[in-house]
Design an enzyme around this catalytic site. Structure first.
Site, short mmCIF file in Angstrom:
data_model
loop_
_atom_site.label_atom_id
_atom_site.label_comp_id
_atom_site.label_asym_id
_atom_site.label_seq_id
_atom_site.Cartn_x
_atom_site.Cartn_y
_atom_site.Cartn_z
N ASP A 57 -37.33 11.22 -38.91
CA ASP A 57 -38.42 11.43 -39.63
C ASP A 57 -37.78 12.16 -40.92
O ASP A 57 -38.64 12.56 -41.76
CB ASP A 57 -39.59 12.08 -38.99
CG ASP A 57 -39.36 13.45 -38.25
OD1 ASP A 57 -38.17 13.64 -38.08
OD2 ASP A 57 -40.14 13.94 -38.04
N GLU A 80 -26.64 7.93 -31.65
CA GLU A 80 -26.11 8.31 -32.88
C GLU A 80 -24.32 8.18 -32.48
O GLU A 80 -23.52 8.25 -33.44
CB GLU A 80 -26.50 9.62 -33.19
CG GLU A 80 -27.66 9.56 -34.18
CD GLU A 80 -28.77 9.43 -32.86
OE1 GLU A 80 -28.85 9.57 -31.77
OE2 GLU A 80 -30.25 9.58 -33.80
N GLY A 444 -8.74 10.07 -27.96
CA GLY A 444 -8.86 9.47 -26.52
C GLY A 444 -10.33 9.70 -26.00
O GLY A 444 -10.09 10.24 -24.92
N ASP A 474 -14.35 -0.40 -16.94
CA ASP A 474 -15.74 -0.25 -16.57
C ASP A 474 -16.16 1.09 -16.36
O ASP A 474 -17.35 1.17 -16.89
CB ASP A 474 -15.68 -0.85 -14.88
CG ASP A 474 -14.71 0.02 -13.86
OD1 ASP A 474 -13.70 0.53 -14.66
OD2 ASP A 474 -14.82 -0.20 -12.68
N GLU A 507 -7.48 8.20 -14.73
CA GLU A 507 -7.61 9.70 -14.35
C GLU A 507 -7.25 9.72 -12.79
O GLU A 507 -6.47 10.57 -12.34
CB GLU A 507 -9.13 10.12 -14.19
CG GLU A 507 -9.30 10.53 -15.76
CD GLU A 507 -10.75 10.92 -15.95
OE1 GLU A 507 -11.41 11.05 -16.90
OE2 GLU A 507 -11.48 10.88 -14.87
#
Lengths: 597, 597
Positions: A57, A80, A444, A474, A507
Site C-alpha cells: 500500500d 519479494e 551461494g 530438490d 551439505e
C-alpha cells in the site's frame, strides 16, 4: 592509439558533465512530468523492460504509472525474495542494463534483503525501489502498519545501506531528478545494487523532463593517458620477458563490467592460452581453440592446474578470489608472476594502479601484445572437453549426467545453475558458443536460481537469446518454488531440471552425511507446474527420469528439445553422489570450518 | 496486600541476583558441557520443544547437538522467512516460552529479516541464532562464500540490531553462559526478538554447567511499593469519581506480557464492561457476560463506539495504538479520562509512572476496585454476537462467511488470521472460550499466517489445545505456500481456509481496484497438499466450495470438523467483496496515503 572504447568512454564523460551543468540551470520550460514518470523514463532509456516486485500500500500510486507505461512490464512476483532474485537474473543477462525491484515499506523491502545482498556480493546492478509513506508521515512518524512502534522510520534504510553502493531518499522534488540520475549511474558503473525510497506523494510531484535528453551511461571514465601508458609499458615488458609463456585467466568482472568483447579481441589476437574461474565461465566461447577449461586452484583438473601454475606470467582479468571461486584459496600463483586487470584499477606484480580500468585498457593492451602471438602459439592448450563415462548400471550418476547434458545445449542457451551439486557439475561441462552461464558461486544462497531464472528468461526473450535451462536441486527448489507460477503467467518456457537426490547433498558432503537435518520432504515434482497455474495441463509438460535410458530418450526428443512450452524434468539421482569438484571442495571447506572438536 | 504475582516476581528477582553472583564465582567443579549444549539446556528449561530454521554450512555442527537433544525437535523449514514466521507463531501460542530460529551466516539470516522485524514490531519473544564462521575466521575475515567481498563481517549484525532488543556475539567461552542467560532473559522480559551469533568453534567449547541450576525467568521485577501505592490511590480516586462508569479496554500486551489471568480477575471481580482492540482479541473469553466486542475507533460498530467513548473512565490494558489497531488513529477518548497499564509503566491521565508494571499491579488493583462492582453493574453491556445475514443468493459473501464460521469454532481452537480480508473479517466474529486468535494487525506482512500457523500448531499440540484453523487469502498464500509441506511432514492437522477472491482484495480497496498489479496467477489450490508431500493422497484432504450450501455442508460434516488429517478448503468468493471493517479502514488508509494528486 585511439580506440572506440576510449571514444565511448569520453562521450559518456561529456554527458556526465552536461548533467552536472544541467542541475545548475534554472527552469527551462520543458514538459513537466511526475517524478515517478521521470524514473520510468530513465529506466526505459537503460533498456529496462521488466520490473519485479509486489504491490503494497505504499507503492500502489507509483504502480499505476508502471502499469500505464508502454514498454516497462510489471511482472508481479509471488514474494519479494524471489523478486530480488529475478531482478538479479535480469541484471545478469540483460547486459548494460539493470534489474529493478519494487517493494513496499518494511515488510516488502526487508523480505528482499538476502536477494539484494547477493547482488551486492556478486556485483549485479539492481535498483531497489521501496514505496514509503509520504514526506508528511516521514516527519511526524505515526505508528503506521509496517513500522516498528518506536518511531524508527530509518531502520530499513540502515539495512539497505549495508547492501547498496548508493542510496537516494527522495523527499524534495527539486532535487529528485539529479538524485535519480546519480543513483542509476552508480548502479551501472559499480555494477552493484542501489536503493531508492519513493514516498507516495513524491511519486506524483511534477518536475522538468529536461535532463532526460542527456543519456546516462555506466561506462567508466577514460583512463588517465600518462598513467595508462606507463602501465602498458610495464605489462608489455613482463610479457616480453615471459617469452610468450603467458596465460589469461577470466573471472567474474569481465562479465559484470561488460568487457566480453574487448576480452575476445585480446584472446584471439594474442593467442595466449585462456582459462576461466567458475564465475568467469562463458566469459568467452568455450569452443575457442585456445580455451583450456576451468581453473579453481587445487580443485582444478591436474593438467589444467599444471598449465596455469607453470606459466611465466598470468594475465588475470576481473578476478574475485572467494573460497568457492578459488578452490578454497588454493591458487598457487605468485604475485610476482601476476598481472590483474580490474574494473577500476590494475595491479602489476606488487604495484597497484588505481583508476586504470580494464574496459579502456584492454584494446590498447591487445594492440601492444598481438606481436607476441607467434611466441604464444608455441604453447599448446589441451582441448576443454567432457566425455561420457561408461558405467555398468542405469543409475543417473553425477559423473554421467553433466557430460551428457553438455551435448544437449545449443548456442545462445542461457543456463542457470543452482548452488549445490549443479553449480559444481556445470564447471566441468563445456558449453556451446554464446551460451551464458548464471551461477552464484560467491554468495551461494540456495533457492536463488529459481527467481534468477525468471529474470534471466525475460531478459533472454528481450535479447533474442536461446533456450533457458535451469538446474536446481530438490532442496533448493523448495525455498522459492512458487516463482514457477510467474514463469507460467509470463508465458516463459524454461527447461527445469530438478535433481532429486533426497535432500541437501552439498551439505551431506560438508557435514552430517546421514543426519536428518539434511533431509527434506519429498514433493510430487511433476505436479508443480499444473498446481502453480497450468490448470488445464496444456501449457506445460513434466517428466520423471529414473534411468540413463529414460533421460537420454527425453534429451533426444526433438519436441522436448524445442522448448515450446515450460517443462520440468525430475531427475532421480543417488543421495550420496556428487560431482567431482564438489567432493573436493566440500572436503576442504568442512576442514576449515571444523564443526566438532 | 501481598499477592502471588508479587511473590513470583520476587522469586524471579532473587534468581537474577543469584545468577549475577554465580558469574563472579570461580570454577566450581560442575560438569563441563559444550556451549551449544548449554544453550539447548536453557531452551529446554524455557519450554522450547521445537526449533525452526534451515541447515547451512556454518550451523551444521550445532545442528548435530540439536538433532541429538532428547526434547527439542528440529523442524527444518522450507525457507528462512517461513521459519521466522513459524518461530513467531510458536512464541505467540506457547506462552511463557519463546520461539527459536536457527539460520546460517548471511544468506540464511538475512532471509529471515522480515519475519524477525515482524516479531519485534508485534512484540513476540523470538531467539534468532545465526551459525557464523569460526572465531579465527571472524578475525582474519577471508573472502568466504556468504560474505560481501569487502571484509565487512559485521554487516549482518548491523541488520539484526535494528530488529532485536539484545544481541550476543559469542566469541569467548568464558563469558558465553552469562551472555546467553542475559540474552534469553531480555527476550522473555521484553517479549521481543534477540539475536545470537554462534561461531562454529564456540558451539563446541566446553564450559561449566553450574548456572543451569538457577532458572531464568521473564517475570519483570516487582514494582517499587511506595510508588505503586501512590498509583493505586490515584486510580481508585478516579474510579470513585466515575461512579462505576468505567470500561476496560484490552490490547496486545495483555497477551504478550502474560497478564491474561490477572486481567480475568480484574474483569470478573469489578464487573466493568470490557472490550478489546483487534490485537487484544481473545485476551479474555468472549462469552463473558460483560464483554462487549471489539473497539477500533471510528471503525467500531456505532453502539460499541458510543459505549466506550461515553464512559467516564477508560482503563486501558496493554494498548498499542497503531493505525490498523485503532481505526486509523480515531480513538475518541480524552487523555483526562484514560488510565493506561503497560508492561513496565503506568499512565494515569497525563502522568507517567515508569517502572510500575501491569502484571504486578493488576492483582492489587483488583483488590481495590472490586468494591465498585455494584456501581459498575448498573451499566449494561450489549452482547457481542454475530448473526448470519439472510441473502437471496448462494454466493459466499464476506458478510455471510464470518458469522457462519463463528459457529464452527470450538473452545480451545487456535485461529490464525492472515493480514487482508481475514484479519478484518475475524474482528466481528465472536470466538469460543479459551480460543486463541493470532493476527498480525500492526506489522501486516502478507504470507505471515502460513509460517505462523506451523509454529502455532506445534505449540498447540504441546499445550494440548484444540484444532488449528487458518484463514488465508489466495494472494497471501502464494508468498509462503511451501510451508504446508512442513505441516504434512510434522503430521500437523490444521484446517486451512483459502479465501480465493482472485488477488489482493485488501489492496483493491485501498487503491487500484481493477488494476492488473492486484491480480495473481490462479493456482490449483486443492492440489497443493498432495504436491507438497502427501504423495499418495492419504494424509490430507482438499475441498472447493463455491456456494453457501457447499460450505455449510462441509462445516456440518463431523469427519471434516474432527480435523483428523490436514485439510484445505478453497472458498471461492467474489473479487470485490470485503468485510465491513476492511472497507472502512481501507477508505481511511487510502485517504491518508493520497496515492495520486
Amino acid at each position: 592509439m585511439s580506440s572506440s572504447t576510449t571514444h565511448t568512454a569520453i562521450h559518456a564523460e561529456v554527458n556526465r558533465l552536461k548533467l552536472k551543468l544541467q542541475a545548475l540551470e534554472v527552469e527551462d520550460g520543458s514538459e513537466q512530468i511526475y517524478v515517478g514518470q521521470y524514473l520510468l523514463a530513465r529506466l526505459e532509456q537503460l533498456g529496462v523492460t521488466s520490473m519485479f516486485g509486489l504491490p503494497g500500500d505504499f507503492n500502489l500510486g507509483f504502480l499505476d504509472l508502471v502499469e500505464d507505461h508502454p514498454t516497462i512490464d510489471w511482472v508481479g512476483n509471488c514474494n519479494e525474495l524471489n523478486a530480488a532474485y529475478a531482478a538479479d537474473g535480469f541484471g545478469r543477462v540483460k547486459e548494460q542494463s539493470i534489474g529493478v525491484i519494487l517493494t513496499t515499506f518494511g515488510v516488502g523491502e526487508l523480505s528482499a534483503t538476502n536477494g539484494i545482498a547477493g547482488a551486492f556480493s556478486e556485483m549485479v546492478p539492481v535498483l531497489h525501489i521501496a514505496g514509503v509513506p509520504s514526506t508528511a508521515q516521514q516527519k511526524t512518524k505515526p505508528m503506521l502498519h509496517h513500522t516498528l512502534g518506536d518511531g524508527r522510520y530509518d531502520a530499513y534504510m540502515k539495512v539497505a545501506e549495508q547492501f547498496s553502493v548508493a542510496q537516494a531518499y527522495l523527499n524534495n522534488p527539486a532535487t529528485a531528478a539529479v538524485e535519480i540520475d546519480h543513483l542509476l549511474t552508480e548502479c551501472m558503473t559499480k555494477a552493484r545494487p542501489v536503493y531508492l525510497t519513493l514516498p507516495t506523494d513524491i511519486a506524483y510531484d511534477k518536475i522538468s523532463s529536461a535532463r532526460l535528453k542527456i543519456p546516462l551511461s555506466g561506462i567508466p571514465p577514460p583512463n588517465e593517458p600518462e598513467a595508462e601508458a606507463f602501465v602498458l609499458d610495464k605489462i608489455e615488458q613482463l610479457v616480453k620477458e615471459a617469452d610468450g609463456n603467458v596465460v589469461i585467466l577470466l573471472d567474474a568482472c569481465v562479465v559484470r563490467h561488460h568487457a566480453r568483447k574487448e576480452t575476445r579481441e585480446l584472446v584471439s589476437k594474442t593467442g595466449f592460452p585462456v582459462y576461466a574461474a567458475p564465475m568467469g565461465k562463458t566469459a568467452i566461447n568455450e569452443s575457442w581453440e585456445r580455451f583450456g577449461g576451468i581453473y579453481v586452484g587445487s580443485i582444478s583438473h591436474p593438467e589444467i592446474k599444471e598449465k596455469i601454475e607453470s606459466a611465466k606470467l598470468i594475465l588475470s582479468l576481473g578476478s574475485l578470489k572467494s573460497d568457492y571461486n578459488s578452490g578454497n584459496f588454493t591458487y598457487s600463483i605468485p604475485t610476482a608472476r601476476t598481472i590483474e586487470l580490474h574494473s577500476s584499477w590494475t595491479k602489476v606484480q606488487f604495484s597497484d594502479f588505481p583508476g586504470i580500468g580494464m574496459k579502456d585498457l584492454l584494446p590498447k593492451l591487445t594492440s601492444r601484445l598481438q606481436a607476441y602471438q607467434s611466441a604464444a602459439l608455441k604453447y599448446d592448450v589441451p582441448l576443454f572437453h567432457a566425455s561420457v563415462p561408461q558405467e555398468d548400471n542405469d543409475i543417473i550418476s553425477q559423473a554421467w549426467f553433466w557430460p551428457t547434458l553438455s551435448k544437449f545445449f545449443r548456442p545462445k542457451d542461457v543456463i542457470v545453475a543452482e548452488t549445490g551439486t549443479s553449480n559444481f557439475g556445470i564447471l566441468d561441462t563445456p558449453l556451446p558458443d554464446d551460451a551464458i552461464l548464471l551461477n552464484q558461486v560467491f554468495w551461494g544462497s540456495i533457492g536463488w536460481s529459481v527467481g534468477s531464472c525468471l529474470g534471466a528468461a525475460l531478459a533472454a526473450r528481450d535479447r533474442g537469446l536461446g533456450r533457458v535451462v535451469l538446474f536446481v536441486g530438490d532442496g533448493s527448489l523448495q525455498l522459492t518454488a512458487q516463482e514457477l507460477s510467474t514463469m507460467i503467467r509470463k508465458d516463459l518456457k524454461p527447461i527445469i531440471f530438478v535433481l532429486n537426490n533426497s535432500g541437501y547433498t552439498i551439505e551431506r558432503y560438508i557435514h552430517g552425511e546421514t543426519r536428518k537435518y539434511n533431509d527434506i520432504t519429498n514433493w510430487k515434482w511433476t505436479s508443480l507446474l499444473e498446481t502453480f497455474g497450468d490448470l488445464d495441463g496444456t501449457r506445460s509438460k513434466s517428466y520423471t527420469t529414473n534411468t540413463k535410458e529414460e533421460l537420454t530418450n527425453l534429451l533426444d526428443d526433438p519436441e522436448f528439445a524445442s522448448a515450446s512450452k515450460i517443462q520440468l524434468v525430475e531427475v532421480v539421482m543417488p543421495m550420496h553422489d556428487a560431482p567431482r569438484a564438489l567432493k573436493v571442495q566440500a572436503a576442504l571447506s568442512g576442514k576449515t570450518n571444523a564443526y566438532t572438536k
